[in-house]
Structure formats: structure tokens, C-alpha cells
Design an enzyme around this catalytic site. Structure first.
Site, PDB file in Angstrom:
ATOM      1  N   CYS A  75      15.278   6.852  15.489  1.00 25.22           N
ATOM      2  CA  CYS A  75      15.061   5.763  16.440  1.00 25.22           C
ATOM      3  C   CYS A  75      16.386   5.167  16.917  1.00 25.22           C
ATOM      4  CB  CYS A  75      14.202   4.677  15.805  1.00 25.22           C
ATOM      5  SG  CYS A  75      13.834   3.294  16.902  1.00 25.22           S
ATOM      6  N   CYS A  81      16.406  -3.198  14.663  1.00 29.50           N
ATOM      7  CA  CYS A  81      14.986  -3.457  14.401  1.00 29.50           C
ATOM      8  C   CYS A  81      14.751  -3.418  12.900  1.00 29.50           C
ATOM      9  CB  CYS A  81      14.132  -2.395  15.096  1.00 29.50           C
ATOM     10  SG  CYS A  81      12.369  -2.522  14.743  1.00 29.50           S
ATOM     11  N   CYS A 177       9.040   3.309  20.191  1.00 35.32           N
ATOM     12  CA  CYS A 177       8.754   3.027  18.786  1.00 35.32           C
ATOM     13  C   CYS A 177       8.067   4.236  18.177  1.00 35.32           C
ATOM     14  CB  CYS A 177       7.861   1.787  18.664  1.00 35.32           C
ATOM     15  SG  CYS A 177       7.471   1.361  16.950  1.00 35.32           S
ATOM     16  N   GLN A 299      -6.660  -1.918   6.954  1.00 33.88           N
ATOM     17  CA  GLN A 299      -5.411  -1.294   6.530  1.00 33.88           C
ATOM     18  C   GLN A 299      -4.766  -0.587   7.722  1.00 33.88           C
ATOM     19  OE1 GLN A 299      -3.795  -1.493   3.735  1.00 33.88           O
ATOM     20  NE2 GLN A 299      -5.280  -2.227   2.232  1.00 33.88           N
ATOM     21  N   TYR A 328     -11.662 -10.672  -2.081  1.00 37.45           N
ATOM     22  CA  TYR A 328     -10.803 -10.517  -0.907  1.00 37.45           C
ATOM     23  C   TYR A 328     -11.248  -9.261  -0.129  1.00 37.45           C
ATOM     24  CZ  TYR A 328      -8.056 -13.463  -4.076  1.00 37.45           C
ATOM     25  OH  TYR A 328      -7.639 -14.421  -4.967  1.00 37.45           O
ATOM     26  N   GLU A 349     -14.783 -13.201   0.974  1.00 42.10           N
ATOM     27  CA  GLU A 349     -13.633 -13.239   1.879  1.00 42.10           C
ATOM     28  C   GLU A 349     -13.585 -14.605   2.554  1.00 42.10           C
ATOM     29  OE1 GLU A 349     -10.549 -12.878   4.205  1.00 42.10           O
ATOM     30  OE2 GLU A 349     -11.028 -11.235   2.817  1.00 42.10           O
ATOM     31  N   ASP A 398      -8.386  -7.126  -4.082  1.00 47.30           N
ATOM     32  CA  ASP A 398      -7.329  -6.694  -3.167  1.00 47.30           C
ATOM     33  C   ASP A 398      -6.774  -7.928  -2.450  1.00 47.30           C
ATOM     34  OD1 ASP A 398      -5.626  -5.373  -1.478  1.00 47.30           O
ATOM     35  OD2 ASP A 398      -7.176  -4.330  -0.334  1.00 47.30           O
ATOM     36  N   CYS A 425      -0.511  -5.082  -2.427  1.00 42.41           N
ATOM     37  CA  CYS A 425       0.579  -4.707  -1.522  1.00 42.41           C
ATOM     38  C   CYS A 425       1.898  -5.318  -1.979  1.00 42.41           C
ATOM     39  CB  CYS A 425       0.259  -5.141  -0.093  1.00 42.41           C
ATOM     40  SG  CYS A 425       0.015  -6.918   0.103  1.00 42.41           S
TER      41      CYS A 425
END
Length: 471
Positions: A75, A81, A177, A299, A328, A349, A398, A425
Site C-alpha cells: 500500500c 495510515c 485501500c 464480525q 453479548y 445484548e 463474546d 478480541c
């Protein structure tokens, strides 16, 4: 050396990759150096920008020797970036350091005993893997150091691209991108060209003026496309732009917009107007269809999401008679993915729109053994909720990057399901929560999954089993 004086440290060898994409070296005085633009194996000179009792922070001013782990970034925006900080590192090395971070966090931060970590599941596609991208308009394009040195007057400072880290009002204009497949680049470039040709003012975050504010593009795994334009105010030219987008890109499934005149760009409290097509797109996974609207969480790597959910389902190892809580739950993807192997699944949620999608998806997929609730997890997940829905045999959780609220962890310990499958994550906050759960649960499986090639981010799935069930 005075406390705040910056120095150059010469000929240091970069020995490791650390958190948030920083690389690590050791200074002659024993301090750790966190470096922003190096990779393990480089031999470099470092200009320090911060000095603390235990470490320095800095950047490379000279490369004496380049690491064998280096590759040439594809890139042209790399280095400016912040989206692909590891694009200069070969993919196998990226996977190595991601797995190492998971192991270090669970052991060092969690201070718990873990089994051998399973080899990280890499991504088949290392570019063009994102199903969602968000771009910002600005009348104050960020200038590169070369442009600043030239000191030439720049007539057009309009930009459509990404925020520059540490400069909330500056946008890096993007030519191409490599994160989202076509026609993403074509749509972005044509929107910018048309806006400039028709003198549509780009948003000024400082002055809070202008018209064009943000653009979101979602492309599902079955090829459906959603484009959402956010405008700062009403204007006759809005229709002009939207008609042009619809005519130029007839493959767009959902074209939406909103008028947002508040101080921030969040669309979750905004009324979205469907201009052309449908108000949603769909994802598919194992024959299940998931409705995705502009406010839905899904996701962002569809192919890796399937692998992630397979891991979660395998870890749960359901036999068909279990009550499962999916905390979640988002739009209920994991809940529905495991439903056929469970007696019943309860999803919780905080986002009402997500739960509305979850219910619609379950109905459309013919899944009758799932129930969804809306509420802040720390408030809804209480004794009354357990009494009404039953004590779960398995919990799948999650949570967002901050991890689970301590009250949620306390409630899990109180009701003590046989198994917990923890999808995260952020392995650092996951480690914190695992430490709290360690009194009752033993970590028996750890599986990292790479959702974001070219970045330092990594997903991790952990199986916890009750110590009196399996020691």
C-alpha cells in the site's frame, strides 16, 4: 541527561513485537524501548520521544540492518495510515507474534495456568478480507511530511479516507485501500470525484460546517452491498449524489443516508433513510441467513468469523440437552450457530436494533429454540433473570474489548455453569477476567484466530471447565 531530553540510541537490535504494534528493543541502560516503525530483527538507531523509569518510546531514524522477516508493503499509504501497521512483516511472522501475545497475556497478566496454546488459525485471505469499511470526509486533508517540506500552496484540501491517529480533525486521503474488495475503492473514488465536480462541501470537524460527513460500505460474503452516506445537513445536492451512486453502481443492494448535525459521527441514534433498494443486506453461514442493517454488529471478516464460530461450537461440545446462555450476543449469530446442538439458547445484548435483527434472523432461519433479551449485561443478568430462564449448563460470552463487567463475572461464578466458552478480541482484558474465574474454573483449551491480517489484533477463544468437573 535531563528528565525530558530526547536522545538517540544507536545500533540497537529489535528483539520482539509488543502490544499495539510496537516493537521492542533494549537500551544500553537496561530500559525497554518501544519502537513505532521497526520489526523484530532490524538493527536501528532510535530517536526517543518519551522517557520513563522502566522504558523509552521512540522511532527509527536509521536502519543499519533490515530484518529477514520484512516484506515490501503493497500500500502506498503504509506508514501514514494506521490500518495495517504490520504490512511490512511477512504473514507467518505476524501469526507467530499474535500467538505469542495471547500466551503472554494469559500467563503474565492473568497469572493462571494454561494448557499448550493451539496453533493460531490464520486467514486464507490476507488482503481484501473486511466486509465493512468506514470512511470520513474532511476539508482539512492531512499533509504528508514531503508536502509540508515543499511548502507549496495546496488548493484542494478535501479528503475522503481515514482519521490520522492523534489528529482528530485530519483525514488521510486514500487512493487505494487493500482491506475491502471491489467495488469498494471504485465507489469511494467516484463519490469523491462527483462531490468535488458538483462543489459539495466536505465536512469541517473544527468548524462543524459542510455537507458530506462519512460513508460506510458493507459487502457481504454473498456479494450484497450496502452504502450509507452521512450528511451534516439537508441540501438539494443530496439527491443528486445518491441518484448518481445508484446509477453508476446498480449492483448496490442497499443505499441509505442520514442527516446528522450533532457533534459526533455515531449513527446509532440517527434515523436512517433507505433511498434505493432494501434497508439491509444478508450474510450466510452453514445455510443460515443473517440480516445485517446499517447499525448491526457483525464480525468484519466473514470467512474467519465462520472459523471462529466453529471453534466456539466445538469447545462447547453440546450434546443436545443443554441450556446455553450467549452473553453479548449481538445479532445472535453464535446463538443460532449452536442452536441445533442445544436444547435451548438464551441470547442477551444491549443494543435493541441488534436484538430485533436476531429475532428476525431466528424466525427466517426457522430456529425455534432461541430467545433473545435486550439489556445492559450487568443489570439484566441477575437473580430474577436466572430464575425465569433457568441455570445454564454452558455460557458462551463474546464481550467488547473492555471485557466483562465484574458484576457479570461474579454472577457467572455464582451460578457456576459446567463450561464457559470465552471469545475475546482483547486477550489482555480476557486474561483479567480469567484470573477472576480461576477460583472455580480451569482453562482447558486456548485457540487464537487471526481475524485481521496486516494488523496486530488477534481474536482468542478459551474453554473453561469447572475444577470439580475436570481438574
Amino acid at each position: 541527561m535531563s528528565k525530558n531530553k530526547h536522545i538517540t540510541i544507536e545500533n540497537v537490535t529489535v528483539i520482539d513485537a509488543g502490544a499495539k504494534g510496537k516493537s521492542i528493543a533494549k537500551a544500553p541502560d537496561g530500559r525497554v524501548i518501544f519502537i513505532s516503525n521497526a520489526i523484530p530483527g532490524d538493527v536501528v538507531d532510535v530517536q526517543t520521544t518519551k522517557k520513563k523509569s522502566a522504558y523509552y518510546e521512540g522511532f527509527v531514524t536509521k536502519y543499519h540492518q533490515l530484518s529477514e522477516q520484512r516484506v515490501t508493503p503493497v500500500c502506498s499509504h503504509f506508514g501514514y495510515c494506521g490500518g495495517c501497521k504490520w504490512q511490512d512483516m511477512n504473514y507467518q511472522s505476524q501469526l507467530f507474534y499474535k500467538q505469542k501475545e495471547v500466551e503472554n497475556n494469559l500467563v503474565r497478566l492473568g497469572r493462571i495456568e494454561i494448557p499448550a496454546v493451539m496453533p493460531i488459525i490464520g486467514s486464507d485471505e490476507t488482503y481484501y478480507y473486511r466486509n465493512k469499511m468506514e470512511f470520513s470526509f474532511s476539508d482539512m486533508r492531512w499533509l504528508t511530511p514531503d508536502e509540508i517540506k515543499k511548502a507549496d500552496e495546496i488548493d484542494n484540501r478535501n479528503a475522503l479516507g481515514f482519521h490520522i491517529a492523534g489528529a482528530w480533525d485530519k483525514i488521510l486521503d486514500i487512493d487505494k485501500c487493500y482491506l475491502q474488495a471491489d467495488p469498494s475503492n471504485a465507489i469511494r473514488l467516484e463519490v469523491k470525484r462527483f462531490a468535488l465536480a458538483n462543489e459539495m462541501p466536505f465536512y469541517s470537524p473544527r468548524q462543524q460546517t459542510g455537507l458530506l460527513r462519512t460513508m460506510m460500505i458493507r459487502i457481504s460474503s454473498i456479494g450484497q452491498i450496502m452504502v450509507v452516506i452521512q450528511f451534516f445537513r439537508n441540501d438539494p445536492k443530496i439527491t443528486l449524489l445518491l441518484d448518481h451512486i445508484a446509477e453508476t453502481f446498480p449492483m448496490i443492494t442497499s443505499l441509505q443516508y442520514c442527516i446528522n448535525s450533532k457533534g459526533n459521527d455515531a449513527i446509532y441514534d440517527q434515523e436512517l433513510i433507505c433511498y434505493k433498494g432494501t434497508d439491509c443486506i444478508y450474510e450466510e453461514m452453514e445455510g443460515l441467513r443473517f440480516k445485517i442493517n446499517a447499525k448491526s454488529f457483525y464480525q468484519t471478516n466473514s470467512a474467519q468469523a465462520y472459523k471462529l464460530y466453529q471453534v466456539a461450537r466445538n469447545f462447547a461440545d453440546l450434546k443436545g440437552d443443554e441450556l446455553v446462555y450467549d452473553l453479548y450476543t449481538g445479532t445472535g449469530t453464535i446463538a443460532q450457530f449452536v442452536a441445533k446442538k442445544a436444547k435451548k439458547v438464551i441470547g442477551v445484548e444491549a443494543v435493541p436494533e441488534a436484538i430485533a435483527d436476531a429475532k428476525d434472523n431466528a424466525f427466517a432461519n426457522g430456529i425455534e429454540n432461541v430467545t433473545f433479551y435486550v439489556g445492559d449485561m450487568k443489570n439484566i443478568f441477575n437473580d430474577t433473570f436466572i430464575e425465569e430462564n433457568g441455570t445454564p449448563d454452558v455460557i458462551i460470552t463474546d464481550p467488547p474489548r473492555d471485557g466483562m463487567h465484574k458484576d457479570v463475572v461474579a454472577k457467572i461464578l455464582q451460578i457456576a455453569p459446567k463450561k464457559i466458552v470465552y471469545v475475546s478480541c482483547n486477550s489482555a482484558t480476557q486474561a483479567r477476567d480469567l484470573s477472576l474465574l480461576d477460583v472455580t474454573y480451569k482453562v482447558t483449551k486456548v485457540q487464537p484466530v487471526d481475524m485481521f491480517p496486516q494488523t496486530y489484533h488477534v481474536e482468542n477463544v478459551v474453554l473453561l471447565e469447572k475444577r470439580n468437573e475436570k481438574s
